[in-house]
Write a protein that holds these residues in place. Structure first.
Motif, PDB file in Angstrom:
ATOM      1  N   GLY A  68      -3.633 -25.727  -7.956  1.00  0.00           N
ATOM      2  CA  GLY A  68      -3.790 -24.542  -8.803  1.00  0.00           C
ATOM      3  C   GLY A  68      -3.778 -24.827 -10.283  1.00  0.00           C
ATOM      4  O   GLY A  68      -3.292 -23.997 -11.076  1.00  0.00           O
ATOM      5  N   ARG A  69      -4.350 -25.951 -10.713  1.00  0.00           N
ATOM      6  CA  ARG A  69      -4.298 -26.361 -12.119  1.00  0.00           C
ATOM      7  C   ARG A  69      -5.629 -26.118 -12.838  1.00  0.00           C
ATOM      8  O   ARG A  69      -6.695 -26.065 -12.223  1.00  0.00           O
ATOM      9  CB  ARG A  69      -3.910 -27.832 -12.218  1.00  0.00           C
ATOM     10  CG  ARG A  69      -2.568 -28.168 -11.569  1.00  0.00           C
ATOM     11  CD  ARG A  69      -1.426 -27.318 -12.116  1.00  0.00           C
ATOM     12  NE  ARG A  69      -0.160 -27.601 -11.471  1.00  0.00           N
ATOM     13  CZ  ARG A  69       0.816 -28.328 -12.038  1.00  0.00           C
ATOM     14  NH1 ARG A  69       0.653 -28.835 -13.246  1.00  0.00           N
ATOM     15  NH2 ARG A  69       1.946 -28.530 -11.378  1.00  0.00           N
ATOM     16  N   LYS A  70      -5.539 -26.020 -14.141  1.00  0.00           N
ATOM     17  CA  LYS A  70      -6.678 -25.644 -14.982  1.00  0.00           C
ATOM     18  C   LYS A  70      -7.834 -26.622 -14.890  1.00  0.00           C
ATOM     19  O   LYS A  70      -9.003 -26.250 -15.026  1.00  0.00           O
ATOM     20  CB  LYS A  70      -6.198 -25.526 -16.431  1.00  0.00           C
ATOM     21  CG  LYS A  70      -7.217 -24.982 -17.409  1.00  0.00           C
ATOM     22  CD  LYS A  70      -6.596 -24.812 -18.788  1.00  0.00           C
ATOM     23  CE  LYS A  70      -7.590 -24.225 -19.776  1.00  0.00           C
ATOM     24  NZ  LYS A  70      -6.970 -24.020 -21.112  1.00  0.00           N
ATOM     25  N   ASP A  71      -7.551 -27.910 -14.678  1.00  0.00           N
ATOM     26  CA  ASP A  71      -8.596 -28.923 -14.628  1.00  0.00           C
ATOM     27  C   ASP A  71      -9.195 -29.097 -13.234  1.00  0.00           C
ATOM     28  O   ASP A  71      -9.930 -30.058 -12.983  1.00  0.00           O
ATOM     29  CB  ASP A  71      -8.054 -30.267 -15.125  1.00  0.00           C
ATOM     30  CG  ASP A  71      -7.649 -30.219 -16.591  1.00  0.00           C
ATOM     31  OD1 ASP A  71      -8.421 -29.658 -17.388  1.00  0.00           O
ATOM     32  OD2 ASP A  71      -6.564 -30.725 -16.938  1.00  0.00           O
ATOM     33  N   GLY A  72      -8.896 -28.182 -12.327  1.00  0.00           N
ATOM     34  CA  GLY A  72      -9.445 -28.249 -10.978  1.00  0.00           C
ATOM     35  C   GLY A  72     -10.929 -27.931 -10.943  1.00  0.00           C
ATOM     36  O   GLY A  72     -11.487 -27.385 -11.907  1.00  0.00           O
ATOM     37  N   LEU A  73     -11.570 -28.256  -9.837  1.00  0.00           N
ATOM     38  CA  LEU A  73     -13.008 -28.000  -9.697  1.00  0.00           C
ATOM     39  C   LEU A  73     -13.345 -26.526  -9.857  1.00  0.00           C
ATOM     40  O   LEU A  73     -14.433 -26.169 -10.307  1.00  0.00           O
ATOM     41  CB  LEU A  73     -13.493 -28.502  -8.324  1.00  0.00           C
ATOM     42  CG  LEU A  73     -13.671 -30.020  -8.188  1.00  0.00           C
ATOM     43  CD1 LEU A  73     -13.917 -30.393  -6.733  1.00  0.00           C
ATOM     44  CD2 LEU A  73     -14.816 -30.521  -9.065  1.00  0.00           C
ATOM     45  N   GLY A  81      -9.464 -21.278  -7.032  1.00  0.00           N
ATOM     46  CA  GLY A  81      -9.929 -21.225  -5.643  1.00  0.00           C
ATOM     47  C   GLY A  81      -8.962 -21.826  -4.657  1.00  0.00           C
ATOM     48  O   GLY A  81      -8.845 -21.364  -3.524  1.00  0.00           O
ATOM     49  N   GLY A  82      -8.308 -22.913  -5.057  1.00  0.00           N
ATOM     50  CA  GLY A  82      -7.360 -23.566  -4.167  1.00  0.00           C
ATOM     51  C   GLY A  82      -8.038 -24.332  -3.048  1.00  0.00           C
ATOM     52  O   GLY A  82      -9.247 -24.574  -3.057  1.00  0.00           O
TER      53      GLY A  82
END
Length: 315
Positions: free
Chosen positions: A85-90, A95-96
């Motif tokens: 659940g982090r800002k730099d995620g895809l 979306g998780g």
């Protein structure tokens, strides 16, 4: 199988297993929000298929999509960040686990809807054909999704329109907690293909070489304009349906501890001299380090800003 494909496959299988085992561990610490469905045990399928695809080929995935995403080339750092659940995620952490996607890699998304990928894969197939491309769309789904109406609608439409789509059923024997042998009137899912005038292939999903060979034939058929194929891969998930699943629906006879596609393929690769023992050992160590680096990346990524709720709402 070419030596370079064998090496890529073994590397990818180890990356998936290391990633999933680490996600399993982290989930137990409470650092991952939402539901997580792990792909460990099914690595031979994603790896054997994706070794033959490019970024211009499309896949649609399932709620159990981490393995598909890794094999399709999605950035592992940003995948881990997304799951946490982090800002730099895809997906910027919105979306998780069940919605990992990277359209630039042809990964059209994991999907929280059972059977949600059939229409998307057909849409990708229509796009490929209308643009005159020589690519393929692959629709991954589980045995539970094979009893959804979208399965029948999707296969029927793909056959009518002669689309370059390969439907891949990952039959891990349980649709959530319901045994396939209880829920399916047909002995196999592959045999249902005859109702839609397409080939149906049943393959050992723990045998990378068998998956690779079977998919190659289906891919060539699709690209040559001969239409879709249904492939059923018999497999088994190492963990429960979701993290926290006590698996009380399984009897002792249902617990498969005899097969593991990774050491099976390692033995085959050494025998065929596709890999040396030193190369195989290094691949395994590198996969674990890569996952460790992904965890560090995710933990150092900030949580999304509250104002980001209003971003990415419209295309």
């Amino acid at each position: 199988m070419e030596k370079q494909d064998a090496r890529w496959i073994y590397q990818t299988m180890n990356e998936i297993r290391a990633f999933e085992d680490e996600v399993h561990r982290i989930f137990g610490t409470g650092k991952i929000p939402g539901f997580v469905h792990l792909y460990a045990g099914e690595e031979a399928i994603a790896s054997g298929i994706m070794a033959q695809l490019t970024d211009d080929d499309y896949i649609t995935s399932t709620h159990r999509g981490h393995g598909h995403a890794i094999a399709k080339g999605c950035d592992m750092n940003r995948m881990m960040a997304e799951i946490m659940g982090r800002k730099d995620g895809l997906g910027r952490g919105k979306g998780g686990s069940m919605h990992v996607a990277d359209v630039g890699k042809g990964m059209l998304g994991a999907n929280g809807i059972v059977g949600g990928g059939f229409g998307l894969a057909n849409g990708a197939g229509i796009s490929i054909r209308n643009m005159g491309k020589e690519n393929v769309a692959v629709c991954f789904f589980g045995d539970g999704a094979a009893n959804e109406g979208t399965f029948h609608e999707g296969l029927n439409l793909a056959s009518i329109l002669n689309l370059p789509v390969v439907f891949v059923c990952e039959n891990n024997q349980f649709g959530e907690g319901t045994a396939h042998k209880y829920a399916s009137a047909s002995e196999t899912i592959a045999e249902r293909a005859s109702a839609y005038n397409m080939p149906g292939e049943f393959v050992d999903g723990a045998d990378v070489k068998a998956v690779y060979k079977t998919f190659k034939k289906a891919m060539q058929r699709a690209k040559s304009g001969e239409g879709p194929t249904l492939i059923e891969c018999s497999t088994y998930r190492n963990y429960g349906h979701f993290e926290g699943d006590e698996q009380k629906y399984k009897s002792p006879d249902d617990v498969n501890t005899d097969r593991d596609p990774i050491p099976e393929f390692r033995e085959k690769a050494l025998e065929k001299e596709w890999l040396t023992k030193e190369e195989a050992d290094q691949i395994e160590a590198d996969a674990k380090q890569q996952v460790k680096d992904a965890v560090d990346f995710a933990e150092n990524s900030p949580l999304p800003d509250i104002d980001s709720l209003y971003e990415d709402v419209f295309a």
